[in-house]
Design an enzyme around this catalytic site. Structure first.
Site: not given
Ligand SMILES: *Cc1c(COP(=O)(O)O)cnc(C)c1O
Length: 746
Positions: A482-483, A488, A590
């Site tokens: 994730k970012r 986080k 997500t």
């Molecule tokens: C789904 C997705 C995210 C979102 O990830 P989270 O864990 O909800 O922050 C970020 N980057 C990419 C490339 C993704 O496919």
């Protein structure tokens, strides 16, 4: 779609002597030609999704899937001696940063899949989010020139370009249309800025640095640029079709504002109606109130935009005037509703020389929605509590979702085939049918274990190729991708992994499953601490992976350039999804849903959509730990003293590895700064404001429990399968149906 025509022409296609990029362009063009046959513009009522980001990833496989010719293409190419996977050489269109942009892409996919008229508006950035490389453990940012592969999925609409005017420059917004295939063909229209060198800068980069006045003004230009182009053509299009009886405009159009970036569209809408069509201001405002809806994505104050009046006046003087006037109307309305001075001030749109874009959105929008149940509750009780009191029907919840087409059918063909075999194929068109997987037999569990193993092997092989880290295929796979952001808490995972390492090395942790921790994350280029965390994780990986005493038990890898395509591989091959944000701060997430759908258990906090995930799949089938929102509120009231939690020798050792010479930050001092942020704080925050040290203890214990549980492979696989079986709720098909019924009325 004329499938027959497509497959016949594909069979005739000469592939010899052509490069992958050439073939990619030719096959895509053929699919476009056949896919768009008989396409008509959407009559009637349409919804429009304005978003600064659309993180679409690769279009090739997805579009072939949506057009219903993916399997045929695979076979025809195989006969020509070509593996369809060669097109993985085509890199992602990364026109987004993270979850918010990916959500926008999933929404378009689901709406088309369901046959609902939802269209996207955004910016066609020349460069996507930077490409990340890791050098000596540090993040390096390289330009992402995604168009070098060609852009066969877009159609330039030269004849529909619009002139966008700023006080100091005029810019053309040239539309590029990407069809979104499904039961219906919708459209993602991305505007490219043209006309001069200065103009082109507007659509050059996604989120250019905005720590200078110039940077801030460029960001404002970008937001206005695509918002104005979108609103302008919607109004003109309406006049062409229906004349100037604008009272009917909201019957045909609803505009969803994805976060605060496009909120300036409201002011532009009013400007056009009052200037070009001589509508009285009050009428234009009330029309706006019937047209716009707003989605909030975060309660982090740094993401709730507020624009300095000085900047807005400089480049958009009329817009500044209009926002001041909306502010006056709002104040009058607040008074009529009986708000106190303080309450009105809280909801002010214009105050102290600044425009508060979230307040503007909340005032005008007919609905305001949060993106998961907890997040919406926090909006109601906290961020927008006053607005909720006076406009009790505005706020609603729309829990996010992910398209099961990309995030299950496409990324996990093996699991999809197992589902077909077990419950039939109906789930592909009606995801609620996935529920029928509950009550699976032992045989299905066995087959599921095999599928997971295949996906794991594919993932680990890919990682070995890309990152040069070899991981045995019988390892338990954890992933936190994730970012990179302090909330986080990748740093907390780093500490926990270090504790596992010392535990294994000392012989204290004996019976735990051999494990790998996969990290993937980009840091904003100017976010120093996030970059320091990347370096720290890479230092840990270096140490652990090279320790011969433990390397058959534990590995760590930080994958480079995490993006949608990497995510597709990671979510399918992972056993344990790490979702460990500070409770109350991850609006939804997500990524957590993608993992769940692919049969990973969640190890996480009671935050965002994790709460709903464990509600659906059972707490007993996931691993929940850490402080809840309520506990954190209490802790803050009592006065949180993080240093108390360092009395434990193991935690202390992990945290002090930042400063005791265990790892090197190459003399930058950034590890010390990280350490200080936890123990003494900084002039803008109290120590450990994301409660890393508070939750660390329960985190480590939970990870150990996961590793122990994995020794019973079958029981563990059951938990995973129950997660898949109950993930239908997290398909964005469900989310889009809710938006369509409750907000868009389409
Ligand atoms: C789904 C997705 C995210 C979102 O990830 P989270 O864990 O909800 O922050 C970020 N980057 C990419 C490339 C993704 O496919």
């Amino acid at each position: 779609m004329d499938k027959f025509k497509f497959t016949e022409k594909l069979k005739e296609l000469e592939t010899r002597g052509k490069t992958v990029v050439e073939l990619y362009n030719e096959i895509s063009a053929l699919a476009m030609e056949c896919g768009l046959e008989g396409d008509k513009p959407c009559q009637g009522r349409n919804a429009y999704y304005l978003s600064m980001e659309f993180l679409i990833g690769r279009s090739f496989y997805n579009n072939l899937l949506e057009l219903g010719v993916l399997e045929e293409t695979r076979e025809i190419l195989a006969k020509k001696g070509l593996d369809i996977n060669v097109f993985e050489e085509i890199e992602d269109a990364a026109l987004g940063n993270g979850g918010l942009g990916r959500l926008a892409a999933c929404f378009l996919d689901s709406a088309a899949g369901l046959g609902l008229p939802l269209h996207g508006y955004g910016i066609r950035y020349k460069y996507g989010l930077f490409k990340q490389a890791i050098e000596n453990g540090f993040q390096v940012e390289l330009p992402d020139d995604w168009q070098r592969f060609g852009d066969p999925w877009s159609i330039r609409r030269e004849d529909e370009k619009r002139l966008i005017e700023f006080a100091d420059m005029k810019v053309y917004a040239v539309p590029y249309d990407m069809p979104v295939f499904g039961k219906k063909i919708n459209r993602l229209r991305l505007f490219q800025a043209e006309g001069s060198e200065e103009a082109e800068k507007i659509s050059e980069y996604l989120y250019p640095a905005d720590d200078t006045e110039e940077g801030k003004i460029l960001r404002l230009r970008q937001e206005y640029f695509f918002s104005a182009a979108a609103v302008g053509e919607l109004l003109d299009g309406f006049v062409k079709q229906h004349g100037k009886n604008f009272d009917k405009f909201p019957d045909y159009n609803v505009i969803q504002l994805n976060d605060t970036h496009p909120v300036i569209a409201i002011a532009e809408f009013i400007r056009l109606l009052t200037n070009n069509y001589r509508m009285p201001f009050a009428n234009a405002l009330s029309l706006a109130k019937r047209t716009f809806a707003y989605t909030n994505h975060t309660i982090l104050p740094e993401a709730l935009e507020c624009w300095s009046e000085e900047y807005v006046k400089k480049i958009l003087p009329d817009i500044a005037d209009i926002m001041v006037r909306i502010g006056v109307y709002a104040m009058r309305e607040y008074q009529t509703l009986g708000c106190s001075k303080e309450q009105a001030a809280e909801m002010a749109i214009y105050s102290g020389g600044r425009f508060y874009m979230a307040n503007l959105a909340v005032y005008v929008a007919k609905t305001v929605n949060g993106v998961a149940a907890l997040h919406t509750e926090i909006l109601k009780s906290n961020l927008f509590a006053t607005a909720h009191k006076f406009y009790p029907n505005k706020l609603q919840n729309k829990t996010n979702g992910i398209t099961h087409r990309r995030w299950l059918e496409l990324c996990n063909r093996e699991l999809s085939l197992l589902l077909d075999k077990t419950i039939g194929v109906k789930w592909r068109s009606d995801i609620t049918d996935l529920d029928r997987l509950n009550g699976f037999t032992d045989d299905t569990v066995k087959e599921f274990i095999q599928v997971k193993q295949i996906k794991k092997e594919q993932l680990l092989k890919y990682i070995a190729q890309k990152e040069g880290v070899d991981i045995p295929a019988d390892f338990l796979v954890f992933a936190q991708v994730k970012r990179l952001h302090e909330y986080k808490r990748q740093l907390m995972t780093a500490f926990a992994v270090l504790e596992l390492y010392y535990g294994i090395k000392s012989g204290r942790l004996k019976d735990i499953a051999p494990s790998v921790f996969i990290f993937g994350a980009k840091s904003a280029p100017a976010y120093k601490r996030a970059k320091a965390i990347i370096k720290f994780i890479n230092e840990i990986a270096k140490k652990i992976n090279s320790d011969e005493q433990t390397c058959n038990k534990l590995k760590v890898v930080f994958v480079q350039n995490y993006n949608v395509s990497y995510a597709e591989k990671i979510v399918a091959g992972t056993d344990v999804s790490l979702q460990v944000s500070t409770a109350g701060l991850e609006a939804s997430g997500t990524g957590n849903m993608k993992f769940m759908m692919n049969g990973a258990v969640t190890c996480g906090t009671m935050d965002g959509a994790n709460i709903e995930i464990v509600e659906k799949a059972g707490k007993e089938n996931n691993y929940i730990f850490g402080a809840t929102v309520e506990e954190l509120i209490k802790l803050k009231e009592e006065g949180y003293v993080p240093n108390l939690y360092l009395s434990d020798a193991d935690h202390k050792r992990a945290v002090e590895s930042l400063i005791d010479g265990t790892f090197s930050d190459e003399g930058t001092g950034e590890f010390k700064e990280l350490y200080d942020s936890l123990t003494t704080g900084a002039n803008w925050h109290s120590p450990d404001n994301y409660f890393v040290l508070f939750d660390l203890d329960s985190y480590v214990k939970t990870l150990v429990k996961v590793c122990e549980d994995y020794s019973d492979k079958k029981e563990f696989a059951k938990k995973q399968l129950i997660n898949t079986a109950n993930s239908a709720y997290f398909s964005s098909d469900r989310t889009i149906k809710e938006y369509a019924e409750d907000i868009w009325k389409i």
